[in-house]
Design an enzyme around this catalytic site. Structure first.
Site, PDB file in Angstrom:
ATOM      1  N   ILE A 107       0.794  -1.227   0.003  1.00 43.70           N
ATOM      2  CA  ILE A 107      -0.073  -0.050  -0.083  1.00 43.70           C
ATOM      3  C   ILE A 107       0.791   1.314  -0.088  1.00 43.70           C
ATOM      4  CG2 ILE A 107      -2.177  -1.066   1.066  1.00 43.70           C
ATOM      5  CD1 ILE A 107      -0.974  -0.251   3.773  1.00 43.70           C
ATOM      6  N   ASP A 108       2.163   0.994  -0.327  1.00 45.18           N
ATOM      7  CA  ASP A 108       3.220   1.973  -0.272  1.00 45.18           C
ATOM      8  C   ASP A 108       3.405   2.970  -1.284  1.00 45.18           C
ATOM      9  OD1 ASP A 108       4.931   0.324  -1.742  1.00 45.18           O
ATOM     10  OD2 ASP A 108       5.809  -0.479   0.075  1.00 45.18           O
ATOM     11  N   HIS A 123      -4.329  -4.187  -2.493  1.00 45.65           N
ATOM     12  CA  HIS A 123      -4.905  -3.766  -1.120  1.00 45.65           C
ATOM     13  C   HIS A 123      -5.058  -2.074  -0.982  1.00 45.65           C
ATOM     14  CE1 HIS A 123      -3.602  -7.758   0.530  1.00 45.65           C
ATOM     15  NE2 HIS A 123      -4.698  -7.772  -0.215  1.00 45.65           N
ATOM     16  N   CYS A 131     -13.362  10.974   2.498  1.00 41.00           N
ATOM     17  CA  CYS A 131     -14.064  10.989   3.660  1.00 41.00           C
ATOM     18  C   CYS A 131     -15.347  10.181   3.950  1.00 41.00           C
ATOM     19  CB  CYS A 131     -14.776  12.714   3.377  1.00 41.00           C
ATOM     20  SG  CYS A 131     -15.851  12.951   4.915  1.00 41.00           S
ATOM     21  N   CYS A 154     -16.748  19.034   5.981  1.00 38.85           N
ATOM     22  CA  CYS A 154     -17.817  18.365   6.540  1.00 38.85           C
ATOM     23  C   CYS A 154     -17.541  18.112   8.050  1.00 38.85           C
ATOM     24  CB  CYS A 154     -18.649  17.189   5.639  1.00 38.85           C
ATOM     25  SG  CYS A 154     -17.831  15.579   5.877  1.00 38.85           S
ATOM     26  N   SER A 193       4.376 -13.537   2.511  1.00 38.90           N
ATOM     27  CA  SER A 193       4.369 -15.031   3.405  1.00 38.90           C
ATOM     28  C   SER A 193       3.315 -15.888   2.651  1.00 38.90           C
ATOM     29  CB  SER A 193       4.020 -14.424   4.724  1.00 38.90           C
ATOM     30  OG  SER A 193       2.477 -14.109   4.758  1.00 38.90           O
TER      31      SER A 193
HETATM   32  P1  NAD Z   1       4.095 -10.572   5.632  1.00 37.96           P
HETATM   33  O1  NAD Z   1       4.671  -9.645   6.282  1.00 37.96           O
HETATM   34  O2  NAD Z   1       3.075 -11.522   5.665  1.00 37.96           O
HETATM   35  O3  NAD Z   1       5.207 -11.504   4.699  1.00 37.96           O
HETATM   36  C1  NAD Z   1       6.245 -10.783   4.079  1.00 37.96           C
HETATM   37  C2  NAD Z   1       7.219 -11.820   3.733  1.00 37.96           C
HETATM   38  O4  NAD Z   1       8.458 -11.085   3.073  1.00 37.96           O
HETATM   39  C3  NAD Z   1       7.984 -12.758   4.944  1.00 37.96           C
HETATM   40  O5  NAD Z   1       7.761 -14.149   4.496  1.00 37.96           O
HETATM   41  C4  NAD Z   1       9.348 -12.215   5.089  1.00 37.96           C
HETATM   42  O6  NAD Z   1      10.074 -13.301   5.355  1.00 37.96           O
HETATM   43  C5  NAD Z   1       9.711 -11.815   3.465  1.00 37.96           C
HETATM   44  N1  NAD Z   1      10.456 -10.783   3.517  1.00 37.96           N
HETATM   45  C6  NAD Z   1      10.851  -9.499   4.363  1.00 37.96           C
HETATM   46  N2  NAD Z   1      11.829  -9.024   3.851  1.00 37.96           N
HETATM   47  C7  NAD Z   1      12.352  -9.747   2.894  1.00 37.96           C
HETATM   48  C8  NAD Z   1      13.229  -9.505   1.719  1.00 37.96           C
HETATM   49  N3  NAD Z   1      13.918  -8.267   1.631  1.00 37.96           N
HETATM   50  N4  NAD Z   1      13.398 -10.149   0.754  1.00 37.96           N
HETATM   51  C9  NAD Z   1      12.638 -11.373   0.657  1.00 37.96           C
HETATM   52  N5  NAD Z   1      11.665 -11.646   1.394  1.00 37.96           N
HETATM   53  C10 NAD Z   1      11.288 -10.748   2.638  1.00 37.96           C
HETATM   54  O7  NAD Z   1       3.598  -9.738   4.024  1.00 37.96           O
HETATM   55  P2  NAD Z   1       2.483 -10.209   3.023  1.00 37.96           P
HETATM   56  O8  NAD Z   1       2.489 -11.392   2.608  1.00 37.96           O
HETATM   57  O9  NAD Z   1       2.644  -9.021   2.046  1.00 37.96           O
HETATM   58  O10 NAD Z   1       0.901  -9.791   3.635  1.00 37.96           O
HETATM   59  C11 NAD Z   1       0.951  -8.700   4.664  1.00 37.96           C
HETATM   60  C12 NAD Z   1      -0.209  -7.574   4.452  1.00 37.96           C
HETATM   61  O11 NAD Z   1       0.195  -6.516   5.096  1.00 37.96           O
HETATM   62  C13 NAD Z   1      -0.405  -7.294   2.979  1.00 37.96           C
HETATM   63  O12 NAD Z   1      -1.713  -7.247   2.540  1.00 37.96           O
HETATM   64  C14 NAD Z   1       0.339  -5.766   2.779  1.00 37.96           C
HETATM   65  O13 NAD Z   1      -0.843  -5.251   2.143  1.00 37.96           O
HETATM   66  C15 NAD Z   1       0.383  -5.477   4.028  1.00 37.96           C
HETATM   67  N6  NAD Z   1       1.691  -4.520   4.618  1.00 37.96           N
HETATM   68  C16 NAD Z   1       1.964  -3.717   3.372  1.00 37.96           C
HETATM   69  C17 NAD Z   1       3.231  -3.064   3.651  1.00 37.96           C
HETATM   70  C18 NAD Z   1       3.694  -2.098   2.564  1.00 37.96           C
HETATM   71  O14 NAD Z   1       2.726  -1.722   2.044  1.00 37.96           O
HETATM   72  N7  NAD Z   1       4.920  -1.836   2.492  1.00 37.96           N
HETATM   73  C19 NAD Z   1       3.985  -3.160   4.757  1.00 37.96           C
HETATM   74  C20 NAD Z   1       3.496  -4.302   5.872  1.00 37.96           C
HETATM   75  C21 NAD Z   1       2.290  -4.899   5.478  1.00 37.96           C
END
Ligand code: NAD
Length: 242
Positions: A107-108, A123, A131, A154, A193
């Site tokens: 979402i970044d 997401h 709003c 508002c 993950s």
């Molecule tokens: P998650 O946190 O469940 O899993 C992240 C995975 O990435 C883990 O398995 C971890 O081991 C791996 N990982 C971490 N750093 C890494 C790297 N440098 N290289 C390779 N692998 C790496 O994240 P997810 O599966 O995206 O699910 C979490 C939800 O949270 C998503 O829906 C997301 O929208 C949201 N989220 C978004 C952000 C963002 O926008 N940056 C940050 C946190 C959570």
């Protein structure tokens, strides 16, 4: 399933002719930019428990409606990193010389900041807000980055256009993701993950001839892939997407 050096060699070999790629990623893609993930080794799950709540609850539509002060405290402190810059992995995706469809759970907005176009944001994005009362739209810059943001028109609560737990994914984003996954020759899934549904289940739409996972640690869906390259996206992706 190939692993280790064999997996990397397989991926490098598959990428040589610049095939069409569907690239699906998650929070691990942005940890090298300083944004913590949820479930990785330095994830924010422990931080969430400091509130006495799971992050599924903290980031739920129920929490937003019933306790917006707590929702936004967690949101501003742990999800919004507006100074973060794209890392080598985002840049490798943006500069890939072949066709690539980017589908992100993040979402970044960092893929777009790196130069990727037409990114499917499953997401949503913290960069867009609206709003809850009058629907007025606001950019991230237009709202205060602390407390419960209020609409200047508002007085309603201004919420981020992100998909919260308890909400459905945008239908058009889902269809766009499925189309891209059905049409690509190669599937690369990175930095996720694969525990968050329905996003994780999208991999089963792929008809790619090679399906590759790039992640720091194993996932529950590893056996779906032809190869698992274990490591840091910021090291691996620039080596293969060229
Ligand atoms: P998650 O946190 O469940 O899993 C992240 C995975 O990435 C883990 O398995 C971890 O081991 C791996 N990982 C971490 N750093 C890494 C790297 N440098 N290289 C390779 N692998 C790496 O994240 P997810 O599966 O995206 O699910 C979490 C939800 O949270 C998503 O829906 C997301 O929208 C949201 N989220 C978004 C952000 C963002 O926008 N940056 C940050 C946190 C959570």
């Amino acid at each position: 399933m190939l692993t280790g050096k064999e997996a990397l060699a397989f991926l490098q070999n598959e990428m040589r002719a610049h095939p069409s790629v569907a690239f699906l990623d998650g929070a691990g893609m942005s940890t090298p930019s300083g944004i913590p993930d949820f479930r990785g080794q330095a994830g924010i799950s422990q931080v969430a428990s400091r509130y006495g709540l799971s992050y599924e609850r903290l980031l739920s539509v129920d929490e937003l409606m019933e306790d917006p002060a707590t929702f936004f405290d967690f949101y501003w402190n742990f999800l919004v990193h507006d100074k973060a810059e794209p890392n080598a992995a985002h840049r490798a995706v943006a500069h890939y010389p072949g066709p690539i469809d980017v589908i992100t759970q993040n979402i970044d907005g960092l893929h777009q900041k790196a130069g990727s176009k037409d990114v499917v944001e499953l997401h949503g994005s913290i960069l867009r807000n609206h709003c809850l009362s009058c629907g007025a739209a606001y950019s991230l810059e237009e709202i205060p980055h602390h407390g419960v943001p209020r609409c200047p028109k508002c007085g309603g609560i201004v919420r981020p256009d992100i998909v919260l737990y308890g909400e459905e994914l945008d239908y058009q984003a889902l269809c766009a993701a499925e189309d891209a996954l059905e049409e690509s020759e190669i599937l690369i899934v990175a930095g996720t993950s694969l525990r968050v549904y329905p996003a994780a289940g999208l991999i089963y739409s792929s008809r790619a001839k090679a399906k590759i996972l790039v992640n720091a640690e194993p996932t529950p869906l590893d056996s779906f892939f032809d190869a698992f390259v274990q490591g840091d996206v910021a090291n691996i992706l620039p080596e293969v997407l060229k």
